[in-house]
Design a protein around this motif. Structure first.
Motif, PDB file in Angstrom:
ATOM      1  N   ASN A 142       0.828  -1.201   0.000  1.00 34.61           N
ATOM      2  CA  ASN A 142       0.000   0.000   0.000  1.00 34.61           C
ATOM      3  C   ASN A 142       0.863   1.252   0.000  1.00 34.61           C
ATOM      4  O   ASN A 142       0.617   2.190  -0.759  1.00 34.61           O
ATOM      5  CB  ASN A 142      -0.920   0.009   1.215  1.00 34.61           C
ATOM      6  CG  ASN A 142      -1.925   1.155   1.170  1.00 34.61           C
ATOM      7  OD1 ASN A 142      -2.812   1.181   0.312  1.00 34.61           O
ATOM      8  ND2 ASN A 142      -1.783   2.116   2.076  1.00 34.61           N
ATOM      9  N   ASP A 148      -4.534   0.426  -4.447  1.00 33.00           N
ATOM     10  CA  ASP A 148      -5.118   1.746  -4.680  1.00 33.00           C
ATOM     11  C   ASP A 148      -5.039   2.521  -3.370  1.00 33.00           C
ATOM     12  O   ASP A 148      -6.009   2.645  -2.621  1.00 33.00           O
ATOM     13  CB  ASP A 148      -6.573   1.591  -5.144  1.00 33.00           C
ATOM     14  CG  ASP A 148      -7.109   2.875  -5.753  1.00 33.00           C
ATOM     15  OD1 ASP A 148      -6.571   3.946  -5.429  1.00 33.00           O
ATOM     16  OD2 ASP A 148      -8.065   2.806  -6.543  1.00 33.00           O
ATOM     17  N   VAL A 150      -4.752   5.621  -2.598  1.00 31.52           N
ATOM     18  CA  VAL A 150      -5.574   6.830  -2.439  1.00 31.52           C
ATOM     19  C   VAL A 150      -6.981   6.445  -2.007  1.00 31.52           C
ATOM     20  O   VAL A 150      -7.537   7.009  -1.057  1.00 31.52           O
ATOM     21  CB  VAL A 150      -5.597   7.641  -3.742  1.00 31.52           C
ATOM     22  CG1 VAL A 150      -6.546   8.824  -3.614  1.00 31.52           C
ATOM     23  CG2 VAL A 150      -4.185   8.130  -4.081  1.00 31.52           C
ATOM     24  N   ARG A 151      -7.555   5.470  -2.692  1.00 32.03           N
ATOM     25  CA  ARG A 151      -8.897   5.024  -2.312  1.00 32.03           C
ATOM     26  C   ARG A 151      -8.888   4.363  -0.942  1.00 32.03           C
ATOM     27  O   ARG A 151      -9.838   4.493  -0.178  1.00 32.03           O
ATOM     28  CB  ARG A 151      -9.454   4.064  -3.364  1.00 32.03           C
ATOM     29  CG  ARG A 151      -9.818   4.733  -4.682  1.00 32.03           C
ATOM     30  CD  ARG A 151     -10.598   3.779  -5.567  1.00 32.03           C
ATOM     31  NE  ARG A 151     -11.897   3.490  -5.011  1.00 32.03           N
ATOM     32  CZ  ARG A 151     -12.632   2.420  -5.334  1.00 32.03           C
ATOM     33  NH1 ARG A 151     -12.139   1.537  -6.182  1.00 32.03           N
ATOM     34  NH2 ARG A 151     -13.812   2.236  -4.811  1.00 32.03           N
ATOM     35  N   ASN A 152      -7.835   3.630  -0.637  1.00 30.69           N
ATOM     36  CA  ASN A 152      -7.734   3.032   0.692  1.00 30.69           C
ATOM     37  C   ASN A 152      -7.791   4.101   1.769  1.00 30.69           C
ATOM     38  O   ASN A 152      -8.458   3.940   2.794  1.00 30.69           O
ATOM     39  CB  ASN A 152      -6.416   2.253   0.829  1.00 30.69           C
ATOM     40  CG  ASN A 152      -6.528   0.841   0.276  1.00 30.69           C
ATOM     41  OD1 ASN A 152      -7.610   0.306   0.123  1.00 30.69           O
ATOM     42  ND2 ASN A 152      -5.387   0.253  -0.035  1.00 30.69           N
ATOM     43  N   VAL A 154      -9.190   6.870   1.745  1.00 31.83           N
ATOM     44  CA  VAL A 154     -10.525   7.474   1.851  1.00 31.83           C
ATOM     45  C   VAL A 154     -11.557   6.451   2.310  1.00 31.83           C
ATOM     46  O   VAL A 154     -12.357   6.708   3.216  1.00 31.83           O
ATOM     47  CB  VAL A 154     -10.948   8.079   0.496  1.00 31.83           C
ATOM     48  CG1 VAL A 154     -12.397   8.567   0.551  1.00 31.83           C
ATOM     49  CG2 VAL A 154     -10.012   9.219   0.120  1.00 31.83           C
ATOM     50  N   MET A 155     -11.529   5.280   1.684  1.00 29.78           N
ATOM     51  CA  MET A 155     -12.584   4.304   1.909  1.00 29.78           C
ATOM     52  C   MET A 155     -12.484   3.590   3.245  1.00 29.78           C
ATOM     53  O   MET A 155     -13.490   3.360   3.916  1.00 29.78           O
ATOM     54  CB  MET A 155     -12.588   3.277   0.781  1.00 29.78           C
ATOM     55  CG  MET A 155     -13.846   2.417   0.750  1.00 29.78           C
ATOM     56  SD  MET A 155     -13.535   0.845  -0.071  1.00 29.78           S
ATOM     57  CE  MET A 155     -12.596   0.004   1.199  1.00 29.78           C
ATOM     58  N   HIS A 283      -7.238  -6.667  -4.730  1.00 27.03           N
ATOM     59  CA  HIS A 283      -8.111  -5.736  -5.452  1.00 27.03           C
ATOM     60  C   HIS A 283      -9.551  -6.264  -5.501  1.00 27.03           C
ATOM     61  O   HIS A 283     -10.510  -5.483  -5.381  1.00 27.03           O
ATOM     62  CB  HIS A 283      -7.585  -5.509  -6.873  1.00 27.03           C
ATOM     63  CG  HIS A 283      -6.414  -4.583  -6.936  1.00 27.03           C
ATOM     64  ND1 HIS A 283      -6.467  -3.275  -6.532  1.00 27.03           N
ATOM     65  CD2 HIS A 283      -5.134  -4.796  -7.330  1.00 27.03           C
ATOM     66  CE1 HIS A 283      -5.295  -2.701  -6.701  1.00 27.03           C
ATOM     67  NE2 HIS A 283      -4.455  -3.617  -7.175  1.00 27.03           N
ATOM     68  N   ARG A 287     -12.830  -4.421  -4.001  1.00 32.48           N
ATOM     69  CA  ARG A 287     -14.079  -4.137  -4.711  1.00 32.48           C
ATOM     70  C   ARG A 287     -15.275  -4.680  -3.952  1.00 32.48           C
ATOM     71  O   ARG A 287     -16.357  -4.085  -3.969  1.00 32.48           O
ATOM     72  CB  ARG A 287     -14.029  -4.732  -6.126  1.00 32.48           C
ATOM     73  CG  ARG A 287     -13.151  -3.939  -7.088  1.00 32.48           C
ATOM     74  CD  ARG A 287     -13.417  -4.355  -8.527  1.00 32.48           C
ATOM     75  NE  ARG A 287     -13.008  -5.718  -8.771  1.00 32.48           N
ATOM     76  CZ  ARG A 287     -11.800  -6.076  -9.170  1.00 32.48           C
ATOM     77  NH1 ARG A 287     -10.873  -5.144  -9.350  1.00 32.48           N
ATOM     78  NH2 ARG A 287     -11.489  -7.338  -9.378  1.00 32.48           N
ATOM     79  N   ASP A 290     -16.697  -2.232  -1.593  1.00 31.25           N
ATOM     80  CA  ASP A 290     -17.471  -1.122  -2.146  1.00 31.25           C
ATOM     81  C   ASP A 290     -18.968  -1.340  -1.959  1.00 31.25           C
ATOM     82  O   ASP A 290     -19.732  -0.383  -1.849  1.00 31.25           O
ATOM     83  CB  ASP A 290     -17.192  -0.961  -3.645  1.00 31.25           C
ATOM     84  CG  ASP A 290     -15.877  -0.247  -3.885  1.00 31.25           C
ATOM     85  OD1 ASP A 290     -15.449   0.480  -2.982  1.00 31.25           O
ATOM     86  OD2 ASP A 290     -15.291  -0.438  -4.963  1.00 31.25           O
ATOM     87  N   SER A 294     -21.691   1.506  -0.500  1.00 27.01           N
ATOM     88  CA  SER A 294     -22.543   2.180  -1.484  1.00 27.01           C
ATOM     89  C   SER A 294     -24.011   2.107  -1.137  1.00 27.01           C
ATOM     90  O   SER A 294     -24.823   2.784  -1.733  1.00 27.01           O
ATOM     91  CB  SER A 294     -22.305   1.564  -2.875  1.00 27.01           C
ATOM     92  OG  SER A 294     -22.648   0.176  -2.876  1.00 27.01           O
TER      93      SER A 294
END
Length: 295
Positions: A142, A148, A150-152, A154-155, A283, A287, A290, A294
């Protein structure tokens, strides 16, 4: 002790301050205020007492012949004692951590969750989620951007907040449910509470599934980290291989050359495939996360 969980909408600087000061937030929650009303009046008390002591000392000097030096010494001692009392009870400076955090805690009320917001079962689940998140964010793959990242960044905090928020609701409803059942239940009440118990169990199972998804993601990241380290070590060995081949040729020891030495290239390729597969699995797990967010 688990860290404070902060809503991702809270500014990063404030969130970091909150995470570092969970005990202070607990004290605020219990009613402690770093700005006590009576503390500001202590200096006036000190001045009045000091003045009275000086007058008494001078009066003693004039009336009964007490040495002036003794009276002054007594006044200084009294002032020192009162000064210590004041320092121990005076309000914190306006820019102290306590006051700054207190203002933020009031402004962002509902934007953070502390240990007292969770029952024992919820704390255990939250700890598992936080350990998985920390492991992912601190992993080599990481940090190197192979995930990812950047997404890590944030998410994963958002997922931590959602899990924590659901766990506080579960904790509150479980406590209420236990309280209702404490005095005994008639068959009618038990029948009425049964659907509520099933709803609690189903909700807890859903939260557990989210935590387990984080743990699976962390496990794939761990595999990728191991493959990355091993690949680096194999590449170092490959770089040294010509020296070994030259040594074997010069000493005429070719017949003693272990076949495994010649397989370093194949080993390196296998590790590259393992790293690629581990990253692909990570990955895919990412996903999967997500989905709950969501909804």
């Amino acid at each position: 002790m688990h860290r404070v969980v902060v809503d991702p909408e809270v500014p990063a600087e404030v969130a970091s301050l909150m995470r570092r000061n969970g005990r202070l937030l607990s004290r605020f929650r219990s009613g402690w205020n770093p700005e006590p009303d009576g503390a500001a009046r202590v200096p006036a008390v000190i001045v009045a007492t000091f003045g009275a002591t000086m007058l008494a000392g001078l009066g003693g000097t004039l009336l009964v012949g007490v040495p002036l030096a003794f009276s002054i010494t007594a006044a200084v001692i009294c002032l020192t004692v009162l000064g210590v009392i004041y320092l121990a009870t005076k309000p914190a400076p306006a820019d102290s951590v306590e006051r700054v955090l207190y203002r933020h805690a009031r402004h962002y009320r509902g934007g953070y969750l502390i240990l007292e917001d969770f029952d024992y079962g919820a704390r255990e689940l939250l700890g598992r989620a936080q350990r998985a998140i920390d492991h992912i964010l601190r992993s080599r793959v990481n940090v190197m951007g192979m995930l990812d990242s950047v997404r890590n960044a944030v998410m994963l905090p958002a997922e931590e907040w959602q899990i924590a928020r659901l766990l506080t609701k579960l904790s509150e409803l479980r406590a209420r449910h236990r309280h209702m059942a404490r005095g005994g239940r008639t068959p009618e009440v038990a029948a009425a509470m049964a659907p509520m118990e099933r709803a609690l169990a189903a909700s807890e199972a859903a939260v557990v599934a989210r935590v387990e998804a984080l743990e699976r993601y962390a496990a794939h990241v761990t595999q990728a980290d191991h493959a990355l380290v091993s690949q680096g070590q194999i590449e170092v060995l490959r770089a040294q291989l010509p020296e070994y081949e030259q040594l074997v040729a010069e000493t005429g020891a070719a017949r003693f050359l272990a076949p495994e030495i010649g397989n370093l290239s194949e080993d390196a390729e296998q590790l590259r495939r393992a790293l690629r597969d581990s990253l692909r699995s990570a990955h895919e797990a990412f996903r999967y996360l997500d989905g709950p967010l969501s909804r």
